[in-house]
Design an enzyme around this catalytic site. Sequence first.
Site, PDB file in Angstrom:
ATOM      1  N   ASP A  75     -26.540 -17.416  18.830  1.00  0.00           N
ATOM      2  CA  ASP A  75     -26.465 -18.812  19.272  1.00  0.00           C
ATOM      3  C   ASP A  75     -25.264 -19.093  20.169  1.00  0.00           C
ATOM      4  OD1 ASP A  75     -24.973 -18.280  17.026  1.00  0.00           O
ATOM      5  OD2 ASP A  75     -25.777 -19.924  15.820  1.00  0.00           O
ATOM      6  N   HIS A 111     -23.672 -18.918   6.123  1.00  0.00           N
ATOM      7  CA  HIS A 111     -23.015 -20.152   5.668  1.00  0.00           C
ATOM      8  C   HIS A 111     -23.187 -20.375   4.159  1.00  0.00           C
ATOM      9  CE1 HIS A 111     -22.085 -21.230   9.725  1.00  0.00           C
ATOM     10  NE2 HIS A 111     -23.355 -21.338  10.093  1.00  0.00           N
ATOM     11  N   HIS A 163     -21.065 -19.743  15.140  1.00  0.00           N
ATOM     12  CA  HIS A 163     -20.447 -20.494  14.038  1.00  0.00           C
ATOM     13  C   HIS A 163     -19.703 -19.532  13.109  1.00  0.00           C
ATOM     14  CE1 HIS A 163     -24.196 -22.700  15.217  1.00  0.00           C
ATOM     15  NE2 HIS A 163     -23.327 -23.697  15.259  1.00  0.00           N
ATOM     16  N   ASP A 222     -21.820 -14.548  15.348  1.00  0.00           N
ATOM     17  CA  ASP A 222     -22.524 -15.827  15.474  1.00  0.00           C
ATOM     18  C   ASP A 222     -21.542 -16.858  16.058  1.00  0.00           C
ATOM     19  OD1 ASP A 222     -25.158 -17.226  14.013  1.00  0.00           O
ATOM     20  OD2 ASP A 222     -23.452 -18.603  14.225  1.00  0.00           O
TER      21      ASP A 222
HETATM   22 ZN   LIG Z   1     -24.817 -19.995  14.110  1.00  0.00          ZN
END
Ligand SMILES: [Zn+2]
Length: 309
Positions: free
Chosen positions: A244, A126, A165, A163
Amino acid sequence: MLPAYISHPDCLKHAMGEHHPECPERIGAVSDMLLIKGLLDFMQPCEAPLATEKQLAQAHSSLYIRSIAAQSPKQGTVQVDPDTSMNPHTYRAALRAAGAAVLATDLVLTEGAGTAFCNVRPPGHHAEYAAAGGFCFFNNVAVGIRHALTVHGLERVALVDFDVHHGNGSEDILRDDERVLMCSIFEDKLYPFCGNTPRGANMVNVALPARSGGEPMRQAVSEQWLPALERFRPQLIFISAGFDGHRDDDMGNLGLVEADYAWIAKQIVAVAARHSQGRIVSCLEGGYELSSLARSAAAHVKVLLGMDD
Ligand SMILES: [Zn+2]
């Protein structure tokens, strides 16, 4: 040399508060499981070096790098975004995490390690060109990728990110870099609430609906990632390995299980065998439920080592 296992004790000193999900225990959960499963017997343990400012500057603005260094507190914590904070050890841990990706690249490209797994934190995907966020400070995989391109002179490097995200930071840094192909799957309508419209022609982004389970993920990888990777013929593949999306991890809702992570690793290993001389650098990103994180990471590493059945 054997496949590399890269980590560092500094990565356990960075902490963002007692109840923060991105906790130091994640590193030990993963390393314990790799040890119990006997996988570390087949890997060369290496200590992550500190990334240099010059290495970081391949992926981040110099102003940003200096601002992170300047914010590093002597004591207490400094909040960088609502979810992300620095303690006195964070800056060094972040340099180790990025340095791990650089060392992994060197070992895979010049020492014949074949594959490398970086068990490091803070995660990186990120972190944008000039912004921290989402528990990330420096974009570890992007620093490694640019190192492979500029120092080792590779012409084509792929990044795959599974991931839960979207790797908005990696996309921000690597978009429109024709030497890079980034393939991402992520849960739709989840932090960082972007990725549905790719920001560059070198991005293959697939948003998956919540609670869709492993089948749509496998279909997206088979139908969208793999043809793009075949066309691109990467000389080296980086993995943003976030776990995750596991059904036991309440950070996301994709409902993936260990077998899904093993399957996706197998597809990447197969592409690497065809085009990349088997060369893979995998860096830990998310994964917050310690038990499923450990089991999923072990399933992932087992496939990287070619020990899956
Ligand atoms: Zn994540």
